[in-house]
Design a protein around this motif. Sequence first.
Motif, mmCIF file in Angstrom:
data_model
loop_
_atom_site.group_PDB
_atom_site.id
_atom_site.type_symbol
_atom_site.label_atom_id
_atom_site.label_comp_id
_atom_site.label_asym_id
_atom_site.label_seq_id
_atom_site.Cartn_x
_atom_site.Cartn_y
_atom_site.Cartn_z
ATOM 1 N N ILE A 1 -33.846 -2.920 16.062
ATOM 2 C CA ILE A 1 -34.893 -2.132 15.288
ATOM 3 C C ILE A 1 -35.634 -1.505 16.362
ATOM 4 O O ILE A 1 -36.108 -0.144 16.501
ATOM 5 N N SER A 2 -35.929 -2.058 17.381
ATOM 6 C CA SER A 2 -36.982 -1.588 18.490
ATOM 7 C C SER A 2 -36.109 -0.639 19.435
ATOM 8 O O SER A 2 -36.819 0.036 20.284
ATOM 9 N N SER A 3 -34.802 -0.996 19.572
ATOM 10 C CA SER A 3 -34.216 0.072 20.554
ATOM 11 C C SER A 3 -32.883 0.751 19.741
ATOM 12 O O SER A 3 -31.726 0.583 20.048
ATOM 13 N N ARG B 1 -20.403 -9.522 14.944
ATOM 14 C CA ARG B 1 -19.995 -10.286 13.960
ATOM 15 C C ARG B 1 -21.275 -11.296 13.450
ATOM 16 O O ARG B 1 -21.343 -11.372 12.124
ATOM 17 N N SER B 2 -22.007 -11.745 14.201
ATOM 18 C CA SER B 2 -23.275 -12.752 13.913
ATOM 19 C C SER B 2 -24.246 -11.853 13.144
ATOM 20 O O SER B 2 -24.643 -12.476 12.148
ATOM 21 N N ILE B 3 -24.459 -10.782 13.541
ATOM 22 C CA ILE B 3 -25.529 -10.044 13.054
ATOM 23 C C ILE B 3 -25.022 -9.448 11.505
ATOM 24 O O ILE B 3 -25.716 -9.766 10.646
ATOM 25 N N THR B 4 -24.025 -9.140 11.458
ATOM 26 C CA THR B 4 -23.476 -8.482 10.096
ATOM 27 C C THR B 4 -23.291 -9.760 9.159
ATOM 28 O O THR B 4 -23.682 -9.594 8.035
ATOM 29 N N SER B 5 -22.992 -10.882 9.633
ATOM 30 C CA SER B 5 -22.638 -12.107 8.448
ATOM 31 C C SER B 5 -24.290 -12.607 8.258
ATOM 32 O O SER B 5 -24.488 -13.045 7.018
ATOM 33 N N ALA B 6 -25.142 -12.463 9.128
ATOM 34 C CA ALA B 6 -26.470 -12.885 8.614
ATOM 35 C C ALA B 6 -27.531 -12.167 8.148
ATOM 36 O O ALA B 6 -28.185 -12.385 7.191
ATOM 37 N N VAL B 7 -27.410 -10.891 8.346
ATOM 38 C CA VAL B 7 -28.457 -9.745 7.828
ATOM 39 C C VAL B 7 -27.345 -8.894 6.458
ATOM 40 O O VAL B 7 -28.227 -8.584 5.775
ATOM 41 N N GLY B 8 -26.130 -8.714 6.803
ATOM 42 C CA GLY B 8 -25.597 -8.234 5.646
ATOM 43 C C GLY B 8 -25.284 -6.712 6.105
ATOM 44 O O GLY B 8 -24.519 -6.081 5.252
ATOM 45 N N LEU B 9 -25.703 -6.384 7.205
ATOM 46 C CA LEU B 9 -25.452 -5.066 7.540
ATOM 47 C C LEU B 9 -24.923 -4.828 9.124
ATOM 48 O O LEU B 9 -25.304 -5.811 9.883
ATOM 49 N N SER B 10 -24.422 -3.838 9.492
ATOM 50 C CA SER B 10 -23.817 -3.845 11.048
ATOM 51 C C SER B 10 -24.849 -3.613 11.629
ATOM 52 O O SER B 10 -25.997 -2.783 11.323
ATOM 53 N N PRO B 11 -24.667 -3.837 13.025
ATOM 54 C CA PRO B 11 -25.735 -3.599 14.106
ATOM 55 C C PRO B 11 -26.041 -1.862 14.110
ATOM 56 O O PRO B 11 -27.119 -1.597 14.052
ATOM 57 N N LYS B 12 -24.975 -0.975 14.020
ATOM 58 C CA LYS B 12 -25.198 0.263 14.120
ATOM 59 C C LYS B 12 -26.060 0.622 12.759
ATOM 60 O O LYS B 12 -27.017 1.806 12.941
ATOM 61 N N LEU B 13 -25.585 0.214 11.497
ATOM 62 C CA LEU B 13 -26.350 0.526 10.155
ATOM 63 C C LEU B 13 -27.924 0.189 10.414
ATOM 64 O O LEU B 13 -28.837 0.722 10.090
ATOM 65 N N ILE B 14 -28.115 -0.908 11.203
ATOM 66 C CA ILE B 14 -29.570 -1.399 11.209
ATOM 67 C C ILE B 14 -30.431 -0.616 12.255
ATOM 68 O O ILE B 14 -31.502 -0.181 12.150
ATOM 69 N N GLN B 15 -29.723 -0.059 13.388
ATOM 70 C CA GLN B 15 -30.267 0.960 14.399
ATOM 71 C C GLN B 15 -30.723 2.333 13.584
ATOM 72 O O GLN B 15 -31.549 2.891 13.898
ATOM 73 N N LYS B 16 -29.684 2.591 12.682
ATOM 74 C CA LYS B 16 -30.042 3.881 11.839
ATOM 75 C C LYS B 16 -30.916 4.047 11.234
ATOM 76 O O LYS B 16 -31.359 5.113 10.446
ATOM 77 N N ALA B 17 -31.439 2.856 10.448
ATOM 78 C CA ALA B 17 -32.295 2.692 9.373
ATOM 79 C C ALA B 17 -33.672 3.240 9.759
ATOM 80 O O ALA B 17 -34.119 3.520 10.983
#
Length: 207
Positions: free
Chosen positions: A168-170, A191-207
Amino acid sequence: MTGTDTLALDGSRTVASSLEQNGHTYVETRITGSAGLFSCTWKSTSEAHTPTEAKRILPDLCADFIVDSTGKSWLVGPATGADLVSVAAGTTMWGIRINPPALRSLLGTVADAVQDSKIAFDDILTSRQARVLADALSHEAVDAHLLGQLWRGLEPDHGIERGYSALISSPSTPIREIAADLGVSERHFRRSITSAVGLSPKLIQKA
């Protein structure tokens, strides 16, 4: 909620926010003392005289447990895109927003299984959790003590919290660099972020 609202890291708008537009009222209140599992409760009301219309809801990284004044209760999973939602005039909805890093812990299953989903309480919670949470939400009686009773001793994965905060911060930092800073491989991190949050790291960064 609108696409112009300002989000905190946990998906909440403000400590206590209120939005009113076109006969629709939204009020949000931060939850404290919930061991980092939840960020806020909210109440959304469409006035009785307001015509039913589809509202465009933008993704905000979060999942919510929701009940409405017709007695329905459901989990809305993290979204990968905007959605059109129609709410009948005179309907009230009450919700509790899940802190994204806590989603897998709360559900007891991989979070990407509920991505872009709407699932009845009874299909995702124990019968007691479903009954007590639905009743507490509709009576605006949710607090940290109740949540602690429903999810006794549960806490988010602190490693996932650190990774999520870093994303989120970067938003422009390559995933491999964030993973390296956290001391894990890029593959493991994704893998761990997607299974824990439900979204891929790239999608999280784009939000």
